[in-house]
Design an enzyme around this catalytic site. Structure first.
Site, PDB file in Angstrom:
ATOM      1  N   ASP A  60      -4.703 -43.859  -4.610  1.00 20.61           N
ATOM      2  CA  ASP A  60      -3.255 -43.809  -4.399  1.00 20.61           C
ATOM      3  C   ASP A  60      -2.633 -43.448  -5.520  1.00 20.61           C
ATOM      4  O   ASP A  60      -2.158 -44.744  -6.546  1.00 20.61           O
ATOM      5  CB  ASP A  60      -2.640 -44.909  -3.583  1.00 20.61           C
ATOM      6  CG  ASP A  60      -1.275 -45.016  -2.964  1.00 20.61           C
ATOM      7  OD1 ASP A  60      -0.470 -44.181  -3.399  1.00 20.61           O
ATOM      8  OD2 ASP A  60      -0.671 -45.683  -2.400  1.00 20.61           O
ATOM      9  N   HIS A  90      -3.720 -43.769  -0.140  1.00 18.37           N
ATOM     10  CA  HIS A  90      -2.578 -44.571   0.317  1.00 18.37           C
ATOM     11  C   HIS A  90      -2.815 -45.445   1.663  1.00 18.37           C
ATOM     12  O   HIS A  90      -2.475 -46.765   1.529  1.00 18.37           O
ATOM     13  CB  HIS A  90      -1.272 -43.515   0.549  1.00 18.37           C
ATOM     14  CG  HIS A  90      -0.217 -44.238   1.142  1.00 18.37           C
ATOM     15  ND1 HIS A  90       0.414 -45.152  -0.061  1.00 18.37           N
ATOM     16  CD2 HIS A  90       0.676 -44.231   2.095  1.00 18.37           C
ATOM     17  CE1 HIS A  90       1.722 -45.811   0.728  1.00 18.37           C
ATOM     18  NE2 HIS A  90       1.720 -45.064   2.015  1.00 18.37           N
ATOM     19  N   SER A 129       3.122 -49.580   3.482  1.00 20.62           N
ATOM     20  CA  SER A 129       4.093 -48.527   3.137  1.00 20.62           C
ATOM     21  C   SER A 129       5.206 -48.686   3.960  1.00 20.62           C
ATOM     22  O   SER A 129       6.308 -49.652   3.425  1.00 20.62           O
ATOM     23  CB  SER A 129       3.291 -47.211   4.350  1.00 20.62           C
ATOM     24  OG  SER A 129       3.831 -46.006   3.567  1.00 20.62           O
TER      25      SER A 129
END
Length: 253
Positions: free
Chosen positions: A204, A231, A153
């Site tokens: 995700d 995610h 991320s």
């Protein structure tokens, strides 16, 4: 009279033992001094200072067994784990990732990026060049040569520019739905020769598949989709995530 002296002696001895324990207890609780590397420990949580007056960076490390200096097993690269915006280095400790990697013979280190966890903010990472220089300093200070970089991320803002200009400093790259992939062109990605495992959860619906569209231009990539995961796929399905990560590491030469 002798009995009274005996009681008095026992009382004095007890008081002396209490005083000794009182003096020793704080030192035991403090543990290693701040700034100590502690690489010989099975599970160390310490700080390392950056050069040129940079703020310290908090990191967690699990060494692969009682080898001298905590060195990784021959042929098994070090692994440096970054983290997402809502997480810290402690995430990888809580999931057992650090211990698992160490059990496989890897030296595993997770850091708190500047401004997260126990690492203070650093103005120098406000720019792309500053973030590249930051990771260079971290690798140098930790003595990590060509590690595998795991980047979920938000940490893609650090890892991706480093990959593009210092990819030869990495033995492998594991982007986990990283941010910032659209900031670079297909041609820039095509120039990278670092073996890459693109990881994301099949639930995700945004950043994972979006990152794949850009990262698929990396010449030496493979893709692993974690079923039933969102995610933060490493949190939703840690066993599947670990299996994919270890499989990738075992194929690296």
């Amino acid at each position: 009279m002798p009995l009274a002296r005996t009681r008095l002696g026992l009382l004095l001895l007890g008081a002396l033992l209490t005083l000794v324990l009182y003096l020793l207890l704080p030192a035991a609780q403090r543990g290693p001094a701040e700034g100590q590397r502690g690489r010989g420990a099975a599970n160390g949580t310490v700080r390392t200072g950056m050069a040129a007056g940079e703020p310290p960076v908090f990191y967690r490390e699990v060494s692969p067994g009682p080898r001298a200096g905590g060195a990784a097993s021959p042929g098994r690269p070090d692994v440096l784990l970054l983290h997402g915006q809502a997480f810290t280095s402690g995430t990888w400790e809580a999931l057992g990732t650090l211990a698992l990697l160490a059990g496989e013979g890897h030296r595993a280190v997770a850091i708190d990026l500047p401004g997260y966890g126990d690492s203070p903010p650093a103005e120098t990472v406000a720019t792309v060049q500053g973030r590249v220089a930051f990771l260079e300093r971290v690798l140098r200070e930790l003595g990590m040569r060509r590690p595998v970089l795991v980047s979920p991320s938000m940490s893609g803002r650090f890892a991706l520019p480093f990959l593009l200009v210092r990819g030869d400093h990495l033995a492998g790259f594991v982007p986990v739905a990283p941010a910032g992939t659209k900031d670079y062109t297909a041609e820039q990605y095509r120039r990278v020769q670092t073996p890459t495992l693109i990881l994301y959860g099949d639930r995700d619906a945004s950043l994972g598949p979006q990152a794949l569209q850009s990262l698929r231009h990396l010449p030496k990539h493979r893709v692993a989709v974690v079923p039933g995961a969102g995610h933060a796929c490493y949190l939703d399905k840690p066993e599947d995530f670990h299996q994919a990560l270890l499989g990738f590491l075992r194929q690296l030469k």
